[in-house]
Design a protein around this motif. Structure first.
Motif, PDB file in Angstrom:
ATOM      1  N   MET A  30       0.410  -6.135   6.802  1.00 24.44           N
ATOM      2  CA  MET A  30      -0.369  -5.416   5.815  1.00 24.44           C
ATOM      3  C   MET A  30      -1.602  -4.862   6.501  1.00 24.44           C
ATOM      4  O   MET A  30      -2.179  -5.513   7.356  1.00 24.44           O
ATOM      5  CB  MET A  30      -0.728  -6.356   4.672  1.00 24.44           C
ATOM      6  N   LYS A  31      -1.991  -3.680   6.112  1.00 24.35           N
ATOM      7  CA  LYS A  31      -3.214  -3.081   6.639  1.00 24.35           C
ATOM      8  C   LYS A  31      -4.402  -3.728   5.948  1.00 24.35           C
ATOM      9  O   LYS A  31      -4.249  -4.604   5.115  1.00 24.35           O
ATOM     10  CB  LYS A  31      -3.202  -1.566   6.394  1.00 24.35           C
ATOM     11  N   SER A  32      -5.611  -3.338   6.265  1.00 27.03           N
ATOM     12  CA  SER A  32      -6.778  -4.053   5.743  1.00 27.03           C
ATOM     13  C   SER A  32      -7.335  -3.436   4.468  1.00 27.03           C
ATOM     14  O   SER A  32      -7.673  -2.266   4.426  1.00 27.03           O
ATOM     15  CB  SER A  32      -7.869  -4.098   6.804  1.00 27.03           C
ATOM     16  N   LEU A  33      -7.349  -4.235   3.409  1.00 24.77           N
ATOM     17  CA  LEU A  33      -8.017  -3.930   2.151  1.00 24.77           C
ATOM     18  C   LEU A  33      -7.970  -5.202   1.322  1.00 24.77           C
ATOM     19  O   LEU A  33      -6.929  -5.853   1.234  1.00 24.77           O
ATOM     20  CB  LEU A  33      -7.319  -2.805   1.373  1.00 24.77           C
ATOM     21  N   THR A  34      -9.080  -5.568   0.772  1.00 23.80           N
ATOM     22  CA  THR A  34      -9.113  -6.699  -0.139  1.00 23.80           C
ATOM     23  C   THR A  34      -9.627  -6.201  -1.473  1.00 23.80           C
ATOM     24  O   THR A  34     -10.675  -5.552  -1.532  1.00 23.80           O
ATOM     25  CB  THR A  34     -10.039  -7.814   0.393  1.00 23.80           C
ATOM     26  N   THR A  35      -8.868  -6.491  -2.518  1.00 24.71           N
ATOM     27  CA  THR A  35      -9.252  -6.056  -3.853  1.00 24.71           C
ATOM     28  C   THR A  35      -8.839  -7.120  -4.855  1.00 24.71           C
ATOM     29  O   THR A  35      -8.025  -7.985  -4.547  1.00 24.71           O
ATOM     30  CB  THR A  35      -8.621  -4.689  -4.197  1.00 24.71           C
ATOM     31  N   SER A  36      -9.404  -7.036  -6.029  1.00 24.05           N
ATOM     32  CA  SER A  36      -9.069  -7.971  -7.086  1.00 24.05           C
ATOM     33  C   SER A  36      -8.959  -7.207  -8.397  1.00 24.05           C
ATOM     34  O   SER A  36      -9.761  -6.322  -8.671  1.00 24.05           O
ATOM     35  CB  SER A  36     -10.168  -9.037  -7.185  1.00 24.05           C
ATOM     36  N   ALA A  37      -7.947  -7.533  -9.173  1.00 28.21           N
ATOM     37  CA  ALA A  37      -7.774  -6.924 -10.486  1.00 28.21           C
ATOM     38  C   ALA A  37      -7.036  -7.918 -11.367  1.00 28.21           C
ATOM     39  O   ALA A  37      -6.224  -8.700 -10.881  1.00 28.21           O
ATOM     40  CB  ALA A  37      -6.979  -5.619 -10.379  1.00 28.21           C
ATOM     41  N   ALA A  83      10.171   6.731  -5.096  1.00 30.00           N
ATOM     42  CA  ALA A  83      10.666   6.876  -3.725  1.00 30.00           C
ATOM     43  C   ALA A  83      10.359   8.285  -3.226  1.00 30.00           C
ATOM     44  O   ALA A  83      10.575   9.269  -3.943  1.00 30.00           O
ATOM     45  CB  ALA A  83      12.162   6.627  -3.672  1.00 30.00           C
ATOM     46  N   PHE A  84       9.829   8.384  -2.033  1.00 30.68           N
ATOM     47  CA  PHE A  84       9.540   9.656  -1.383  1.00 30.68           C
ATOM     48  C   PHE A  84      10.472   9.753  -0.172  1.00 30.68           C
ATOM     49  O   PHE A  84      10.078   9.535   0.965  1.00 30.68           O
ATOM     50  CB  PHE A  84       8.068   9.726  -0.966  1.00 30.68           C
ATOM     51  N   PHE A 143       8.901   6.799   2.266  1.00 30.21           N
ATOM     52  CA  PHE A 143       8.284   5.556   1.820  1.00 30.21           C
ATOM     53  C   PHE A 143       8.532   5.393   0.337  1.00 30.21           C
ATOM     54  O   PHE A 143       9.001   6.305  -0.341  1.00 30.21           O
ATOM     55  CB  PHE A 143       6.779   5.536   2.135  1.00 30.21           C
ATOM     56  N   VAL A 144       8.205   4.212  -0.171  1.00 27.23           N
ATOM     57  CA  VAL A 144       8.273   3.905  -1.595  1.00 27.23           C
ATOM     58  C   VAL A 144       6.877   3.494  -2.035  1.00 27.23           C
ATOM     59  O   VAL A 144       6.185   2.759  -1.337  1.00 27.23           O
ATOM     60  CB  VAL A 144       9.293   2.774  -1.870  1.00 27.23           C
ATOM     61  N   SER A 145       6.480   3.977  -3.193  1.00 27.28           N
ATOM     62  CA  SER A 145       5.198   3.605  -3.778  1.00 27.28           C
ATOM     63  C   SER A 145       5.464   2.682  -4.965  1.00 27.28           C
ATOM     64  O   SER A 145       6.276   2.996  -5.830  1.00 27.28           O
ATOM     65  CB  SER A 145       4.460   4.864  -4.259  1.00 27.28           C
ATOM     66  N   ALA A 148      -1.818   0.950  -5.742  1.00 35.50           N
ATOM     67  CA  ALA A 148      -0.573   1.483  -5.192  1.00 35.50           C
ATOM     68  C   ALA A 148      -0.284   0.770  -3.887  1.00 35.50           C
ATOM     69  O   ALA A 148      -1.122   0.740  -2.993  1.00 35.50           O
ATOM     70  CB  ALA A 148      -0.685   2.985  -4.965  1.00 35.50           C
ATOM     71  N   LEU A 149       0.890   0.186  -3.798  1.00 37.92           N
ATOM     72  CA  LEU A 149       1.356  -0.417  -2.558  1.00 37.92           C
ATOM     73  C   LEU A 149       2.368   0.553  -1.952  1.00 37.92           C
ATOM     74  O   LEU A 149       3.280   1.016  -2.634  1.00 37.92           O
ATOM     75  CB  LEU A 149       2.025  -1.766  -2.825  1.00 37.92           C
ATOM     76  N   ILE A 150       2.203   0.881  -0.683  1.00 43.69           N
ATOM     77  CA  ILE A 150       3.076   1.809   0.014  1.00 43.69           C
ATOM     78  C   ILE A 150       3.961   1.006   0.959  1.00 43.69           C
ATOM     79  O   ILE A 150       3.463   0.247   1.787  1.00 43.69           O
ATOM     80  CB  ILE A 150       2.254   2.846   0.818  1.00 43.69           C
ATOM     81  N   ALA A 151       5.280   1.168   0.819  1.00 38.87           N
ATOM     82  CA  ALA A 151       6.230   0.434   1.644  1.00 38.87           C
ATOM     83  C   ALA A 151       7.079   1.418   2.444  1.00 38.87           C
ATOM     84  O   ALA A 151       7.733   2.288   1.869  1.00 38.87           O
ATOM     85  CB  ALA A 151       7.117  -0.445   0.767  1.00 38.87           C
ATOM     86  N   ALA A 152       7.044   1.263   3.744  1.00 39.92           N
ATOM     87  CA  ALA A 152       7.815   2.117   4.648  1.00 39.92           C
ATOM     88  C   ALA A 152       9.175   1.488   4.911  1.00 39.92           C
ATOM     89  O   ALA A 152       9.385   0.299   4.654  1.00 39.92           O
ATOM     90  CB  ALA A 152       7.045   2.286   5.961  1.00 39.92           C
ATOM     91  N   PRO A 153      10.126   2.274   5.431  1.00 44.50           N
ATOM     92  CA  PRO A 153      11.415   1.699   5.799  1.00 44.50           C
ATOM     93  C   PRO A 153      11.223   0.482   6.718  1.00 44.50           C
ATOM     94  O   PRO A 153      10.322   0.458   7.559  1.00 44.50           O
ATOM     95  CB  PRO A 153      12.115   2.838   6.542  1.00 44.50           C
TER      96      PRO A 153
END
Length: 78
Positions: A1-8, A20-21, A28-30, A41-46
């Motif tokens: 995972m790349k760097s980002l920390t968030t809370s919701a 799907a794109f 990728f898939v969003s 938004a979580l981005i998932a690559a192949p």
């Protein structure tokens, strides 16, 4: 995972959307999780489908833990 920390807070009316794109140069898939004020938004690559399955398993585990908390919660009298 790349760097980002968030809370919701996930609310009962949270919305989930998968898009799907596939036709882009880097497909990728969003996975979007949103409410009225916040959207994540979580981005998932192949190659990351296993990671998404682990996320789904962790979400099921969290739901089971939440159900257990609600079952074991003491009743509050009014």
């Amino acid at each position: 995972m790349k760097s980002l920390t968030t809370s919701a807070h996930i609310e009962p009316d949270s919305r989930f959307r998968v898009t799907a794109f596939a036709d882009s140069a880097a497909p990728f898939v969003s996975l979007r999780i949103g409410g009225d004020l916040v959207e994540i938004a979580l981005i998932a690559a192949p190659g990351t489908s296993g990671t998404l399955r682990n996320l789904a398993a962790a979400a099921l585990e969290a739901a089971d833990a939440l159900d257990a908390l609600n079952t074991n919660a003491p009743e509050v009298s009014a």
